[in-house]
Design a protein around this motif. Structure first.
Motif, PDB file in Angstrom:
ATOM      1  N   ASP A 116       0.245  -1.780   1.287  1.00 58.02           N
ATOM      2  CA  ASP A 116       1.171  -2.594   0.488  1.00 58.02           C
ATOM      3  C   ASP A 116       0.565  -3.964   0.259  1.00 58.02           C
ATOM      4  OD1 ASP A 116       3.591  -2.831  -0.944  1.00 58.02           O
ATOM      5  OD2 ASP A 116       4.445  -4.048   0.657  1.00 58.02           O
ATOM      6  N   LEU A 134       4.010  -7.548  -5.139  1.00 56.62           N
ATOM      7  CA  LEU A 134       4.279  -6.940  -6.448  1.00 56.62           C
ATOM      8  C   LEU A 134       3.038  -6.946  -7.324  1.00 56.62           C
ATOM      9  CD1 LEU A 134       7.882  -7.977  -7.473  1.00 56.62           C
ATOM     10  CD2 LEU A 134       7.072  -6.156  -5.990  1.00 56.62           C
ATOM     11  N   SER A 160       0.435  -2.097  -9.968  1.00 58.96           N
ATOM     12  CA  SER A 160       0.870  -0.708  -9.796  1.00 58.96           C
ATOM     13  C   SER A 160       2.221  -0.633  -9.086  1.00 58.96           C
ATOM     14  CB  SER A 160      -0.183   0.095  -9.026  1.00 58.96           C
ATOM     15  OG  SER A 160      -0.459  -0.495  -7.766  1.00 58.96           O
ATOM     16  N   THR A 161       2.449  -1.511  -8.113  1.00 61.42           N
ATOM     17  CA  THR A 161       3.745  -1.534  -7.445  1.00 61.42           C
ATOM     18  C   THR A 161       4.841  -1.925  -8.421  1.00 61.42           C
ATOM     19  OG1 THR A 161       2.750  -2.050  -5.299  1.00 61.42           O
ATOM     20  CG2 THR A 161       5.079  -2.602  -5.586  1.00 61.42           C
ATOM     21  N   SER A 220       5.647   0.965 -10.701  1.00 59.88           N
ATOM     22  CA  SER A 220       6.503   1.938 -10.018  1.00 59.88           C
ATOM     23  C   SER A 220       7.942   1.447  -9.954  1.00 59.88           C
ATOM     24  CB  SER A 220       5.977   2.201  -8.602  1.00 59.88           C
ATOM     25  OG  SER A 220       4.688   2.781  -8.632  1.00 59.88           O
ATOM     26  N   GLY A 226       2.567   4.645 -11.041  1.00 61.11           N
ATOM     27  CA  GLY A 226       1.769   3.768 -10.190  1.00 61.11           C
ATOM     28  C   GLY A 226       0.306   4.147 -10.192  1.00 61.11           C
ATOM     29  N   ARG A 250      -1.680   3.440  -1.047  1.00 58.57           N
ATOM     30  CA  ARG A 250      -0.674   2.578  -1.662  1.00 58.57           C
ATOM     31  C   ARG A 250       0.604   3.336  -2.018  1.00 58.57           C
ATOM     32  NH1 ARG A 250      -1.363  -2.398  -3.910  1.00 58.57           N
ATOM     33  NH2 ARG A 250      -2.614  -2.668  -2.019  1.00 58.57           N
ATOM     34  N   GLY A 275       3.476   2.140  -0.031  1.00 56.73           N
ATOM     35  CA  GLY A 275       4.087   0.912  -0.499  1.00 56.73           C
ATOM     36  C   GLY A 275       4.894   1.117  -1.764  1.00 56.73           C
ATOM     37  N   TRP A 276       4.384   1.931  -2.687  1.00 54.95           N
ATOM     38  CA  TRP A 276       5.138   2.212  -3.920  1.00 54.95           C
ATOM     39  C   TRP A 276       6.513   2.798  -3.591  1.00 54.95           C
ATOM     40  CZ3 TRP A 276       0.453   5.195  -6.348  1.00 54.95           C
ATOM     41  CH2 TRP A 276      -0.498   4.270  -6.819  1.00 54.95           C
ATOM     42  N   HIS A 309       8.880   0.133  -2.070  1.00 54.81           N
ATOM     43  CA  HIS A 309       9.383  -0.838  -3.036  1.00 54.81           C
ATOM     44  C   HIS A 309      10.388  -0.213  -4.001  1.00 54.81           C
ATOM     45  CE1 HIS A 309       7.188  -4.612  -2.352  1.00 54.81           C
ATOM     46  NE2 HIS A 309       6.224  -3.848  -1.877  1.00 54.81           N
TER      47      HIS A 309
END
Length: 382
Positions: free
Chosen positions: A188, A191, A194-195, A198, A215, A344, A347-348, A351
């Motif tokens: 992560d 922001l 890619s985050t 998503s 993402g 990642r 993390g996506w 979030h």
């Protein structure tokens, strides 16, 4: 003013999050209050996933239950693997193959009809995707090497199992720990593009498969996820030249070339993740080829010497050392960004689900700069 233009949304606050925080001046990154140094040194990747998704580090019982569930969900349906085989045979790029296969995973999702607003169901879906992405990526690599994919080994953690399925050999302790750390470091980072992509998709209340596929698409761009591959290509260029790395980089900077892996949109000092991977690169160099570590440290010493290049804020980012670390682990360079996505994804998911709990459709405005009062001319008169 409310109508001030903020290209790239720089400096614009669009959400509140409890997931990760970056202090670009101090070079500090935390996940839910824990420093990235502590997590990389003391936690496993699965613990970090649990932390991001559930809000706290797992107890031993929770960890065992979670890792067992993750391991049980690694297998991928044969129909999806056949598509992955077709993509490999067609010469598709690994990142595009991962994007396609991730989207296809929804076809075998046992909770496919669940409401995206069902947080627990969406989290289970995200867990399945995260468990299967390494299997997909490893199978793609095996197929394009003319080999059959290996079944996941439930006795290995996610990082070690990926290296086993990818290379055909169980990794040694240093390799497994290094790769596990790399996954933690990439899980992560606020922001990023890619985050945010998503999250935008998730804000429409689309499902988590759609959000993660988007993402992956955002991460594939050269301004986001491809820098570690670019770093390795530069290292190859230096190695193939007859120049000392110092002479090469001096010549390159005189020509106006930008050295990948330096500078960051957020950090004004050395990326804390780069410090950790630099140490891992040094450890790998002790038992293997030290050439890549020697070149990267030489480049860093030159490019951060204020007497030679007094540009403020230029320092190595995570990509500068992740490229050489992955190469030392025997991973082809065009697979670096898909591995980034594999990490990642955690993390996506975090979030997207965090944002959907207090959802508001993300819908910015653009300032119109086109013509006004155009007179329409019928087609036959144009």
């Amino acid at each position: 003013m409310a109508d001030d233009l903020k290209k790239g949304l720089e400096g614009v606050l669009v959400a509140e999050s409890e997931l990760s925080s970056i202090d670009g001046d101090a070079g500090r990154l935390i996940y839910r209050g824990y420093s990235i140094e502590d997590l990389a040194e003391r936690a496993q990747f699965e613990e970090v996933l649990y932390l991001l998704w559930y809000g706290h580090l797992p107890t031993e019982a929770e960890y065992d239950e979670f890792t067992d569930a993750m391991a049980a969900e690694r297998e991928v349906d044969d129909a999806i693997l056949e598509t992955v085989r077709s993509l490999a045979d067609a010469g598709e790029k690994p990142m595009a193959a991962l994007r396609t296969a991730t989207s296809m995973l929804s076809a075998t999702e046992p909770e496919g009809d669940s409401d995206p607003a069902d947080f627990e169901a969406s989290l289970r879906k995200g867990r399945r995707i995260t468990a299967k992405m390494p299997t997909v990526l490893a199978a793609f690599e095996r197929f394009r090497q003319g080999e059959e994919p290996l079944d996941p080994n439930p006795e290995l953690g996610l990082a070690a199992n990926f290296l086993y399925m990818f290379t055909g050999e169980e990794p040694d302790e240093v390799a497994a720990e290094t790769f596990d750390q790399a996954l933690i470091l990439h899980a992560d980072h606020g922001l990023n593009a890619s985050t945010f992509t998503s999250m935008v998709i998730g804000s429409t209340m689309a499902d988590v498969y759609s959000a993660l596929t988007g993402g992956i698409g955002a991460l594939s761009g050269s301004l986001h996820g491809g820098a570690n591959q670019d770093v390795m290509e530069v290292l190859f260029e230096i190695d193939d030249s007859d120049l000392d790395p110092r002479d090469w980089v001096e010549q390159a900077t005189d020509e106006g070339r930008r050295i990948p892996g330096f500078g960051h949109r957020v950090y004004n000092v050395k990326d804390p993740r780069a410090k950790i991977l630099q140490q891992r690169s040094a450890e790998l160099a002790e038992t293997g080829d030290s050439k890549w570590y020697d070149i990267t440290t030489t480049l860093e010493a030159y490019l951060t010497d204020e007497k030679k290049l007094p540009e403020k804020g230029i320092a190595p980012n995570v990509d500068f050392y992740s490229g050489s670390v992955y190469y030392q682990l025997g991973i082809p360079i065009d697979t670096y960004t898909p591995i980034f996505a594999m990490s990642r994804a955690g993390g996506w998911i975090a979030h997207v689900l965090e944002y959907q709990r207090d959802n508001r459709l993300i819908r910015p405005r653009a300032r119109y700069t086109g013509p006004e009062d155009q007179e329409f001319v019928p087609l036959e008169e144009r």
